[in-house]
Design a protein around this motif. Structure first.
Motif, PDB file in Angstrom:
ATOM      1  N   VAL A  36     -14.952 -16.535 -19.866  1.00 24.37           N
ATOM      2  CA  VAL A  36     -13.870 -17.023 -19.012  1.00 24.37           C
ATOM      3  C   VAL A  36     -14.434 -17.303 -17.630  1.00 24.37           C
ATOM      4  O   VAL A  36     -14.685 -16.390 -16.843  1.00 24.37           O
ATOM      5  CB  VAL A  36     -12.707 -16.015 -18.945  1.00 24.37           C
ATOM      6  CG1 VAL A  36     -11.593 -16.564 -18.049  1.00 24.37           C
ATOM      7  CG2 VAL A  36     -12.163 -15.733 -20.340  1.00 24.37           C
ATOM      8  N   ASP A  37     -14.674 -18.573 -17.364  1.00 23.83           N
ATOM      9  CA  ASP A  37     -15.233 -19.001 -16.081  1.00 23.83           C
ATOM     10  C   ASP A  37     -14.979 -20.501 -15.959  1.00 23.83           C
ATOM     11  O   ASP A  37     -15.607 -21.309 -16.659  1.00 23.83           O
ATOM     12  CB  ASP A  37     -16.729 -18.694 -16.004  1.00 23.83           C
ATOM     13  CG  ASP A  37     -17.316 -18.987 -14.628  1.00 23.83           C
ATOM     14  OD1 ASP A  37     -16.724 -19.779 -13.869  1.00 23.83           O
ATOM     15  OD2 ASP A  37     -18.379 -18.428 -14.310  1.00 23.83           O
ATOM     16  N   ALA A  38     -14.082 -20.878 -15.069  1.00 21.71           N
ATOM     17  CA  ALA A  38     -13.685 -22.276 -14.938  1.00 21.71           C
ATOM     18  C   ALA A  38     -14.817 -23.176 -14.462  1.00 21.71           C
ATOM     19  O   ALA A  38     -14.723 -24.403 -14.577  1.00 21.71           O
ATOM     20  CB  ALA A  38     -12.500 -22.392 -13.980  1.00 21.71           C
ATOM     21  N   ARG A  39     -15.900 -22.579 -13.955  1.00 22.09           N
ATOM     22  CA  ARG A  39     -17.008 -23.380 -13.448  1.00 22.09           C
ATOM     23  C   ARG A  39     -18.234 -23.346 -14.356  1.00 22.09           C
ATOM     24  O   ARG A  39     -19.295 -23.831 -13.973  1.00 22.09           O
ATOM     25  CB  ARG A  39     -17.406 -22.887 -12.045  1.00 22.09           C
ATOM     26  CG  ARG A  39     -16.291 -23.014 -11.024  1.00 22.09           C
ATOM     27  CD  ARG A  39     -16.727 -22.484  -9.664  1.00 22.09           C
ATOM     28  NE  ARG A  39     -15.673 -22.595  -8.681  1.00 22.09           N
ATOM     29  CZ  ARG A  39     -15.448 -23.662  -7.924  1.00 22.09           C
ATOM     30  NH1 ARG A  39     -16.236 -24.715  -8.050  1.00 22.09           N
ATOM     31  NH2 ARG A  39     -14.459 -23.688  -7.052  1.00 22.09           N
ATOM     32  N   ALA A  40     -18.087 -22.756 -15.546  1.00 26.64           N
ATOM     33  CA  ALA A  40     -19.276 -22.537 -16.377  1.00 26.64           C
ATOM     34  C   ALA A  40     -19.221 -23.248 -17.720  1.00 26.64           C
ATOM     35  O   ALA A  40     -19.955 -22.888 -18.636  1.00 26.64           O
ATOM     36  CB  ALA A  40     -19.473 -21.042 -16.599  1.00 26.64           C
ATOM     37  N   HIS A  41     -18.374 -24.266 -17.855  1.00 24.87           N
ATOM     38  CA  HIS A  41     -18.275 -24.940 -19.143  1.00 24.87           C
ATOM     39  C   HIS A  41     -19.625 -25.495 -19.602  1.00 24.87           C
ATOM     40  O   HIS A  41     -20.043 -25.261 -20.742  1.00 24.87           O
ATOM     41  CB  HIS A  41     -17.250 -26.075 -19.067  1.00 24.87           C
ATOM     42  CG  HIS A  41     -15.856 -25.605 -18.820  1.00 24.87           C
ATOM     43  ND1 HIS A  41     -15.297 -25.607 -17.567  1.00 24.87           N
ATOM     44  CD2 HIS A  41     -14.920 -25.087 -19.659  1.00 24.87           C
ATOM     45  CE1 HIS A  41     -14.060 -25.138 -17.653  1.00 24.87           C
ATOM     46  NE2 HIS A  41     -13.805 -24.814 -18.904  1.00 24.87           N
ATOM     47  N   ALA A  42     -20.292 -26.239 -18.738  1.00 25.58           N
ATOM     48  CA  ALA A  42     -21.555 -26.864 -19.117  1.00 25.58           C
ATOM     49  C   ALA A  42     -22.648 -25.833 -19.347  1.00 25.58           C
ATOM     50  O   ALA A  42     -23.493 -25.992 -20.232  1.00 25.58           O
ATOM     51  CB  ALA A  42     -21.986 -27.857 -18.041  1.00 25.58           C
ATOM     52  N   GLU A  43     -22.636 -24.754 -18.554  1.00 26.46           N
ATOM     53  CA  GLU A  43     -23.686 -23.750 -18.656  1.00 26.46           C
ATOM     54  C   GLU A  43     -23.511 -22.834 -19.856  1.00 26.46           C
ATOM     55  O   GLU A  43     -24.491 -22.382 -20.449  1.00 26.46           O
ATOM     56  CB  GLU A  43     -23.731 -22.897 -17.380  1.00 26.46           C
ATOM     57  CG  GLU A  43     -24.192 -23.625 -16.136  1.00 26.46           C
ATOM     58  CD  GLU A  43     -23.095 -24.480 -15.503  1.00 26.46           C
ATOM     59  OE1 GLU A  43     -21.932 -24.395 -15.981  1.00 26.46           O
ATOM     60  OE2 GLU A  43     -23.395 -25.225 -14.554  1.00 26.46           O
ATOM     61  N   ARG A  44     -22.273 -22.545 -20.246  1.00 29.02           N
ATOM     62  CA  ARG A  44     -22.039 -21.513 -21.253  1.00 29.02           C
ATOM     63  C   ARG A  44     -21.722 -22.031 -22.654  1.00 29.02           C
ATOM     64  O   ARG A  44     -21.852 -21.282 -23.618  1.00 29.02           O
ATOM     65  CB  ARG A  44     -20.873 -20.612 -20.812  1.00 29.02           C
ATOM     66  CG  ARG A  44     -21.194 -19.699 -19.640  1.00 29.02           C
ATOM     67  CD  ARG A  44     -22.416 -18.845 -19.881  1.00 29.02           C
ATOM     68  NE  ARG A  44     -22.430 -18.231 -21.219  1.00 29.02           N
ATOM     69  CZ  ARG A  44     -23.511 -17.701 -21.761  1.00 29.02           C
ATOM     70  NH1 ARG A  44     -24.667 -17.741 -21.129  1.00 29.02           N
ATOM     71  NH2 ARG A  44     -23.453 -17.135 -22.966  1.00 29.02           N
ATOM     72  N   LEU A  45     -21.317 -23.282 -22.801  1.00 27.16           N
ATOM     73  CA  LEU A  45     -20.875 -23.706 -24.122  1.00 27.16           C
ATOM     74  C   LEU A  45     -21.992 -23.641 -25.160  1.00 27.16           C
ATOM     75  O   LEU A  45     -21.824 -23.038 -26.233  1.00 27.16           O
ATOM     76  CB  LEU A  45     -20.280 -25.118 -24.076  1.00 27.16           C
ATOM     77  CG  LEU A  45     -19.758 -25.620 -25.435  1.00 27.16           C
ATOM     78  CD1 LEU A  45     -18.722 -24.663 -26.007  1.00 27.16           C
ATOM     79  CD2 LEU A  45     -19.184 -27.012 -25.305  1.00 27.16           C
ATOM     80  N   THR A  46     -23.125 -24.250 -24.879  1.00 27.75           N
ATOM     81  CA  THR A  46     -24.210 -24.237 -25.862  1.00 27.75           C
ATOM     82  C   THR A  46     -24.694 -22.818 -26.172  1.00 27.75           C
ATOM     83  O   THR A  46     -24.840 -22.470 -27.350  1.00 27.75           O
ATOM     84  CB  THR A  46     -25.375 -25.123 -25.400  1.00 27.75           C
ATOM     85  OG1 THR A  46     -24.925 -26.486 -25.313  1.00 27.75           O
ATOM     86  CG2 THR A  46     -26.541 -25.048 -26.376  1.00 27.75           C
ATOM     87  N   PRO A  47     -24.947 -21.959 -25.162  1.00 24.97           N
ATOM     88  CA  PRO A  47     -25.312 -20.576 -25.500  1.00 24.97           C
ATOM     89  C   PRO A  47     -24.254 -19.859 -26.324  1.00 24.97           C
ATOM     90  O   PRO A  47     -24.589 -19.089 -27.235  1.00 24.97           O
ATOM     91  CB  PRO A  47     -25.483 -19.917 -24.126  1.00 24.97           C
ATOM     92  CG  PRO A  47     -25.831 -21.033 -23.205  1.00 24.97           C
ATOM     93  CD  PRO A  47     -25.043 -22.208 -23.711  1.00 24.97           C
ATOM     94  N   ASN A  48     -22.977 -20.116 -26.050  1.00 22.71           N
ATOM     95  CA  ASN A  48     -21.926 -19.472 -26.835  1.00 22.71           C
ATOM     96  C   ASN A  48     -21.942 -19.958 -28.286  1.00 22.71           C
ATOM     97  O   ASN A  48     -21.706 -19.186 -29.212  1.00 22.71           O
ATOM     98  CB  ASN A  48     -20.562 -19.725 -26.203  1.00 22.71           C
ATOM     99  CG  ASN A  48     -20.316 -18.852 -24.983  1.00 22.71           C
ATOM    100  OD1 ASN A  48     -21.191 -18.094 -24.567  1.00 22.71           O
ATOM    101  ND2 ASN A  48     -19.135 -18.961 -24.400  1.00 22.71           N
TER     102      ASN A  48
END
Length: 210
Positions: A36-48
């Motif tokens: 849950v981080d509105a500024r981390a879509h690009a950074e977190r999607l692939t690792p997730n």
């Protein structure tokens, strides 16, 4: 027919990736990763996605389909999830099915339920459901302009609090909710269409008159 499905959503502050086994009406969540981080879509999607696949013990090549939330949501976050889903579908040669992210929050609900998420600019994205089926919306309005008639509200906590209604547990789209929102697993999927509901905040500069 049993299928392995990757479900992702970036329409809200939750960056969600899940791997599920779908067999008719039976849905099993094998793994799910949420940041849950509105500024981390690009950074977190692939690792997730990578972590969810690893936790599920599933390789990318085993996937049979991809499901992605198409909003409504802010332009920047929403396009991350949809572009990623399209890339997976193209690379693997599997269908990509887009669903309304609000439908995923409402999945499994009973009665008349309002679902709201943050649209910024002091507005909410909303849709109304009867027994899990959408009967109005999606749309974007100030909270005071959202039509009444619901018995309960789900979605973004701070925005659900703007309505004098009992609160339901769903806050963000889940992997199971995204899969439940798929109406048809057999037909050719429709092209992915983002539900922005309004123009992006960023605008090109006006040409200077000479």
């Amino acid at each position: 027919m049993s299928r392995l499905v990757l479900a992702i959503d970036t329409a809200t502050p939750a960056v969600t990736a899940g791997v599920l086994r779908v067999d008719g009406d039976a849905v099993e969540v094998l793994a799910e990763q949420v940041t849950v981080d509105a500024r981390a879509h690009a950074e977190r999607l692939t690792p997730n996605i990578v972590d969810a696949l690893a936790d599920a013990g599933v390789s990318v090549g085993q996937l049979d389909a991809v499901v992605v939330g198409c909003g409504p949501g802010p332009f920047t976050g929403l396009r991350v999830g949809m572009a990623t889903a399209a890339a997976f579908g193209h690379a693997l040669g599997v269908p990509v099915r887009g669903v309304c992210s609000l439908d995923a929050i409402a999945a499994g609900s009973t009665g008349d339920v309002l679902v709201v998420t943050d649209a910024r600019r002091r507005e909410v994205y909303w849709a109304r459901y009867r027994d899990g089926l959408r009967v109005d919306g999606p749309a974007v309005n100030a909270a005071v302009d959202v039509p009444g008639g619901a018995d309960a509200v789900a979605g973004s906590p701070e925005h659900a609090a703007l309505f004098e209604l009992p609160r339901l547990a769903p806050v963000y789209p889940t992997a199971a909710g995204l899969v439940a929102a798929v109406a048809d697993w057999v037909s050719e999927p429709d092209p992915l269409v983002p539900l922005y509901l309004r123009r992006p905040d960023a605008k090109p500069p006006r040409a200077v008159a000479r």
